[in-house]
Structure formats: C-alpha cells, structure tokens
Design an enzyme around this catalytic site. Structure first.
Site: not given
Lengths: 237, 589
Positions: B348, B515-517
């Site tokens: 992100q 923490s957006h994978h």
C-alpha cells in the site's frame, strides 16, 4: 548529579523517592499529586536493586535519561520517573533476552533499510553500546559518560544522534536511537512497567490513561479540554 | 512418519476472516470441516479484557497478538539481484497470529472497491489506450466484476454491522455518502460513528477545496447490533485502542465474535489451534491435493489430515509459501515475466502530513476506523492523462487513539529530547493530527515473493523472500496524492504544518509502512497469468482453493478486508452451488 564529586551510584538513592509518591497517588491522594510531582527529590533511603544492570550500566543510563528527560517544571527527571527501573526490568526479561526476534545467521552487513541485523539480543546490545559510548567519551572528554557535566552529556548525545561519534563495532546513531526509544517507552508506558512513576508523563501531556468508555462523552468533549485524573492498569485492577 | 487422521470433506489452513467465513459456508452446505490455525485460540472475554488490553507497550510495541518473529519471519530485499536479509523484528509491519488472524487486530475500516479497480487493465486500456500502460506495470483484471461481488460485500457488511452512510443506493445518489462508490443494494447496517474533532476539521477543509468528504465505513460499530448469524456486537466505546489490540467491548467486528461462537457450537466443524501446516500433500498425477501435513505446536507431533478439498485461508505469505513448497503452479520469474506463483506482490502506498492546530483534538477519544474520508483522488476517479502514473487513494484524518509512546508529534525543527522537546510535546499533544493518503500499490515486474535460499523458520521451512520496493509508478502517484493532502491541510487553518512525506524513498523495515499485503497467488481468467480462476480455484489442482489478499492482482487504494471477505463469500457460493455438485475445474483453461 551534576556534581562530578558525587559517586555515580548515588543516582539510585534519589530514584527511590518516587515510589512513595506513586503509592500515595494510587491510594487516592490525588489532590496533592500536582505539588508532589514537582517537588525536588528528597534524600532517599536504600539504593534501588537492579535485576540485570551493572552499577556502571545503571549510572550510564541514569545520566542518559536525565539528559533526555531533564527535571523541570513539566516533570521530574527521567531517573526519578523510574526509567532506569524500567529498562532494567525490560533487559532482564524476555524482550532483553531476544524474545520475538529472529536470531539465526548468517548475519549480513547490508542496507540500513533492512533494519537491525546484529546477532546481539537487546541485553547484549545495550551492554555493548554502553561500553562503546564510555570508551568514546573517555577518549574524547577524559571521562565516562555519567561523570560528564550536563552540557557535555548533551553534547555527547548530540554527537551520537548525528552519527558523528565514532564507536568501535556498533553505530553510535543507532545505539542513541535505542536509548532514546527506551527512554520514551519508560516515560510514557503504563506505570506497571516501572517507569512513568506517578503517571508523570500522562499528567504532563494530559493523557487520561485508559478509562473504560468515552462513548457517552464523545460529543460532549469534542473540541473541549478534558481535565481528568489519569488512570493506569493498576487503578483498574 | 506423520500420524494420519480420518479424512474430512474440507480442511482449511488459517482461521482468520476468510477461514471462518469459508468454514461457516461449507458446514452450512453439510460438509465436515477442520480448521487448522498456527497460533493460539483466543476468546475476547479472556484475552481482550480490561484493564490489561489497554497496554500500549505490550500490544503495540512488543506485538503481543502478532506472529513471533523468533519462529517465523520474512526476508526482504529491494531488487531481484540482491541478497535478502531477514526481518529480525517487525518494523515495516507485523503479521497477525492466532484464531481471528488479522481480523482480531485490524482497525475495522471496511471498504468495498471501485468497480473500475476490479477490471483495471481493461478499464485503463479503454480510457488511455494500450500504449499508456508501461510494460513493467503488470496490472491485470480480477476476473470478477463489482456487480457480481455486490451481494457479497453486502453480506460481509451485515456480518460485521458496518457503520457508514451510503453514497449510491441502487444508482441513486445519497447526500452525505461517498459519491464515487459503486451502486449498493442496501444502506450500511448501522449509522456512522460520532465524528471526532479531527474529523470535523478535515471534513470542513475538504469541502472548502471542492472535495467530497463522507464518514469512513467502519466495523467499529456505532450501536449495538445483532448480525444474521445471531451474534451481538456492542457499541464502540471510542477507547483509542483498536489496531494491534483486541476489542474488549465486542464492538470491533472480528472472526472471534462474528463467527467463531457459531462454528464452535457446530458438530460439523472442528477447530485445531496451535497447528502449523508445513506442507500440502499433492498428487501430481491426479492433480489433487489429498490433504495437509501439520505440526502440533504443543506436542511437536507431525500429523496428516486428509481431505477432499483444501482451502488456503492463511496470510498471503503463507499461502504462497505452501504453493511454492508443494510445487503447485509455475514460480514467477521476474526476468522473463513468466510463471505465476509469487507474482504481483503489492503493499500500500501511504503518506501524510501533520497538522498543528488551535483546537483541542483529544486524540485519546478515538476509533480504529478513521472518522472521514474523501475518494475524489482514488483509483481512476480523476483523469490520469499526461500525469505519468496510474492509481490514487483516499485521504483521511488519521487519529485512532492518543497512545502516548507513539502518538505525540511535535512541529518540524523540534529537538527529539531535552527540555525544549518536553515543552513542545506538552504544548502540542492535544493539538495535532495527521491527514494521510492511503494509496494504491500497483503490480510491478520486479516485486514478487519466492522462497529464501538461506534462512529457515523454527521447523526448518524456508522463509518467504519478499522482493519489494516502491515502483516508479507508485512514487509518482504518491507525490501527486500527497499534494492533494497538502491542499486539504492548507485549507484547515493549521497554525503549523509538518513536512509531507510522499513515498519517494526505499521501502524499509524501520518505520511503519503498511500491513496490507496482497498478491502472489493472483486470480484471473487465464492460467498463464494467474494462480487461481475467478472462483479462487487453483488452475492445476481443482480441489485446492486460495483465499485472502494473495489473490488480488494488484492492491486498490483501500484497506483490503472488505474485498477479501467479499471474495471469500463469492468463492464459497461457487463451491457450494457448483463445485460440490460436480467436483472439478469450474473454468476451463
């Protein structure tokens, strides 16, 4: 502690004084807190026992924390807020021993963006950093860090912060960041960890701690100053 | 030799949002289901109780609810020709762990996605021409449309009790909602949360510069709510301890409170926590995954769980790792661009600016989901002709709690310590917040996942190697989006503005990134460019399904939970209405 003739271990005596103050606050003596937090430390009884720090290490960190968080009308000094107790307990515990840290090799010297890559646990890293700093201040100023005058301490920390202090083995800037981080953790964390005595930092900034609910007040308090007694985990337990 | 268990209809790897959704849908269809979870079981009553859950040091800084990097982590490098180093501690992001997964520690921001994002390559090609898309920008279509997913977005919002205001109800514009969203079949289940002071300042400033602010859709619910599963959520208490924490008032929707109680009471479902799946059992000739091998983390015992169907519901890194180690699908090669497993890993693209203001902000009265957003510069909501990049994002005031170890900004030029720092911290603690941009991360040829050749986890499996840096496209996008942030910030009458920080530097493991994978096992309609088909069914092993952010061909500029949950419901519907009747490929290659 500015006086160079004072033996370094004396910081521990001053540090003990905040304990009864914190106890008073927890017992409900809230009205008197404001005056108590700004009262200069009175001579205290016994030195505080350390779990893992050596006397040299404790004196070093006390001097760092009092430079980073000096006593003034906003809060007592870092040491009087319990920061040496905080870091001693952290380094003696699971985190200090390297818990939750990947510790298999090979250990690369690589890009700084990849983060911490040394084989040392936090306890070992602090030991190495303190020894390296004292070696450097001895070379530069002729004394170990905690025996420097306050202006020299601030100057030494600034040199480290800017990466200008040349240490053997570890990078001064990164060690400074670790010490600064530990100071901020000890100062602002819940007092359950041994720092932030008498919730000094929470009073300083106006953080109310951990009340159970704001739902009923979210609109009423919007845009207004909230002046309430901060509450910590111990207050709810 | 592994102990062999009795075969079940379906085994699920990972019990976060997608695992619990899939478990519920499959048991309802009559299947026997085993849910394997690497981490511990967690009950909100025991594990998220007051006062201990309000501990910033333990949960935010020491990552108590997160994956223990001593046992498993990633290695990282910026480019394919470099040697990767392990992420020895979480810095850029943590990964969740335990029952509930990331759905336990999330902030509750619950977006749908723009219709154009789901058909991105087609959309951009039609609007700007094929030559406008650079060769290294390896974006693709999802293979499913917004209209197909709409009922599933709606279902997830109703599961969570999501609070918000519709902007487009059945094609009719609604005052106060997001004017850019796709048509909704229904309003949000609960009304918007109370707007914070930072939210009010942001909303007024955004309107002043011609943008269209609206309350952010939030699964920190505004009022008590009972979901269609019969589970009740409490009203949000604005406690400011959301992200990284569990919710003590049951007001943040999570698998733990929205679905697990139903599953735990269902004899067709069995949860096995502390069960770390190390391998898929793959019959290459039959092209079937016949089960999984896992380690009981309490006894060390190795166990084989056979099943007719296997669903990977773990985090993207683990889903990709299991595919690679089983040799299912061709690993992606960043040089040739061929192969699929590990391809199109995205993150992100975040940036912000700090505002120092006159007003009392009371940062400690906060919800996980930010109070307001604008979507004017999201995705392709604005003309990209001549800009030199694609993508965008939403803008929002970020203030989800005034936890003081981390949330205590000071104006530019303030020292980091000493009396001057103390004074500035005291003066500004209650008078600052940030306006942030939450931007797209569009797939780039050199960003991908594979297995590290050197470093291993605690049981000897190779760590996943993440090759990632911010692409040229995303850096340009971030500069543009941060300029839009500054427009709003300048209209907010701040006394002092901080220095904006567009993502123009390297990705690092020191400061928080996101923490957006997503990606690595991407979905699509062509087996030469995707790992799973539009129903999230693996092209090679038709009884293997992959869930979660791993299937996104690229990451839209939204928090991914709403989309990945809708895709899980979409896949579950295809499985229960089509696949179970005639197990086999649901799409022909």
């Amino acid at each position: 502690m500015a006086n160079k003739d004072v033996p370094r271990r004396d910081f521990l005596k001053g540090a003990g004084v905040a304990v009864p103050l914190a106890a008073t606050a927890l017992a409900g003596g809230l009205a008197s807190c404001a005056e108590e937090t700004t009262t200069a430390a009175a001579p205290a009884a016994a030195p505080e026992p350390m779990l893992t720090l050596t006397a040299t290490e404790a004196a070093f960190l006390s001097a760092c924390y009092d430079t980073i968080i000096p006593a003034d009308d906003l809060s007592p000094s870092g040491t009087d807020c319990g920061l040496v107790t905080y870091i001693d307990r952290q380094l003696a515990g699971a985190w200090g021993g390297g818990a939750r840290m990947y510790r298999s090799g090979p250990f690369l010297q690589t890009k700084p963006e990849y983060g911490y890559q040394l084989p040392l646990s936090p306890r070992e890293y602090f030991a190495a950093g303190i020894a390296a700093t004292n070696a450097w201040t001895t070379k530069t100023y002729g004394k170990e860090f905690d025996r420097l005058e306050p202006t020299q301490r601030a100057e030494a920390l600034t040199q480290m912060e800017q990466g200008k202090a040349e240490f053997a083995g570890i990078e001064s800037k990164i060690f400074f960041d670790a010490v600064l981080q530990s100071a901020m953790e000890g100062f602002f964390a819940d007092p359950i960890y041994g720092g932030n005595r008498n919730k000094a930092s929470w009073r300083m900034v106006g953080y109310p701690g951990l009340p159970a609910t704001w739902a009923a007040k979210a609109e009423e308090y919007r845009g207004k100053k909230v002046s309430i007694e901060p509450q910590s985990i111990a207050d709810f337990s | 030799m592994a102990t062999k268990m009795k075969s079940v209809d379906a085994v699920l790897v990972g019990m976060g949002w997608t695992g619990s959704i899939m478990a519920r849908e499959l048991t309802k269809a009559g299947l026997t289901v085993v849910g394997l979870e690497r981490g511990a079981n967690r009950s909100p009553k025991e594990d998220f109780a007051l006062p201990g859950i309000r501990d910033e040091l333990k949960y935010r800084l020491r990552h108590q609810l997160m994956l223990d990097t001593a046992t498993e982590t990633l290695t990282m490098r910026h480019m394919p020709n470099e040697t990767a180093a392990p992420m020895r501690r979480w810095g850029a992001f943590p990964m969740g762990d335990g029952v509930g997964g990331a759905g336990t520690h999330w902030n509750g921001v619950t977006w749908r996605t723009l219709p154009s994002e789901l058909v991105l390559k087609t959309h951009l090609t039609e609007r700007y021409g094929r030559n406008a898309i650079p060769a290294d920008l390896t974006i693709q279509d999802f293979g499913v449309t917004y209209d197909e997913l709409e009922p599933h977005f709606d279902r997830f919002e109703k599961l969570c009790g999501t609070s918000g205001k519709a902007g487009n109800l059945k094609g009719q514009f609604q005052e106060g909602g997001n004017p850019f969203e796709g048509a909704r079949s229904d309003e949000y289940p609960t009304k918007p949360l109370i707007m914070s002071q930072a939210g009010l300042i942001f909303t007024e400033a955004a309107k002043k510069v011609g943008m269209h602010p609206f309350p952010t859709p939030s699964s920190n619910v505004s009022t008590a709510y009972t979901n269609p599963e019969g589970q009740t959520l409490g009203a949000c208490q604005y406690c400011g301890h959301c992200e990284y924490f569990g919710c003590e008032s049951n007001s943040k929707a999570s698998p733990n409170i929205c679905l697990m109680p139903v599953l735990n009471a269902d004899p067709k479902f069995e949860l096995r926590a502390n069960s770390y799946v190390k391998n898929l059992v793959y019959d290459r000739q039959a092209k079937k995954v016949t089960g999984v091998i896992y380690i009981n983390r309490q006894t060390g015992e190795e166990i084989e769980q056979p099943a007719d169907m296997v669903v990977l519901c773990a985090y993207p890194f683990n889903n990709v790792s299991l595919l690679l180690s089983a040799g299912i699908g061709v690993p992606y090669d960043p040089n040739s661009g061929k192969g699929v497993v590990g391809k199109n890993f995205c993150l992100q693209t975040m940036s912000n600016v700090q505002l120092f203001v006159e007003q009392e902000i009371n940062p400690f009265i906060g919800t996980g989901a930010n109070p307001a957003s604008v979507d004017d510069f999201q995705g392709d909501n604005f003309d990209h002709a001549g800009l030199g990049f694609f993508g965008g994002g939403y803008l929002y005031p970020s203030m989800s709690g005034g936890r003081p170890i981390q949330v205590r900004a000071t104006p530019p030029g303030t020292p980091r310590w000493g009396s001057e720092w103390k004074k500035a911290t005291t003066d500004w603690y209650n008078h600052n917040f940030a306006i942030s941009a939450h931007g797209t991360s569009y797939a780039w040829r050199t960003n991908y996942l594979d297995l590290d050749p050197t470093y291993k986890d605690a049981i000897g499996r190779p760590l996943v190697r993440m090759t990632f840096n911010y692409s040229e496209n995303d850096r340009k996008m971030s500069v543009f989006l941060t300029d839009r942030v500054m427009e709003v910030a300048r209209a907010a009458n701040a006394k002092i503005l901080g220095n904006p920080n567009p993502r123009t530097g390297n990705f690092d493991n020191i400061s928080g990134q996101s923490s957006h994978h997503t990606g690595g096992a991407i979905m699509g309609t062509d087996p030469s460019t995707s790992v799973v088909n539009r129903y999230l069914q693996n092209w090679e092993a038709s009884n293997l399904f992959v869930m979660g952010g791993a299937v996104f061909p690229q990451n839209p500029g939204y928090n991914p939970t709403g989309l990945l949950a809708a895709l899980a419901y979409w896949s579950a519907q295809a499985i229960t209405t089509q696949y179970l009747k005639a197990p086999g490929p649901m799409m022909q290659a």
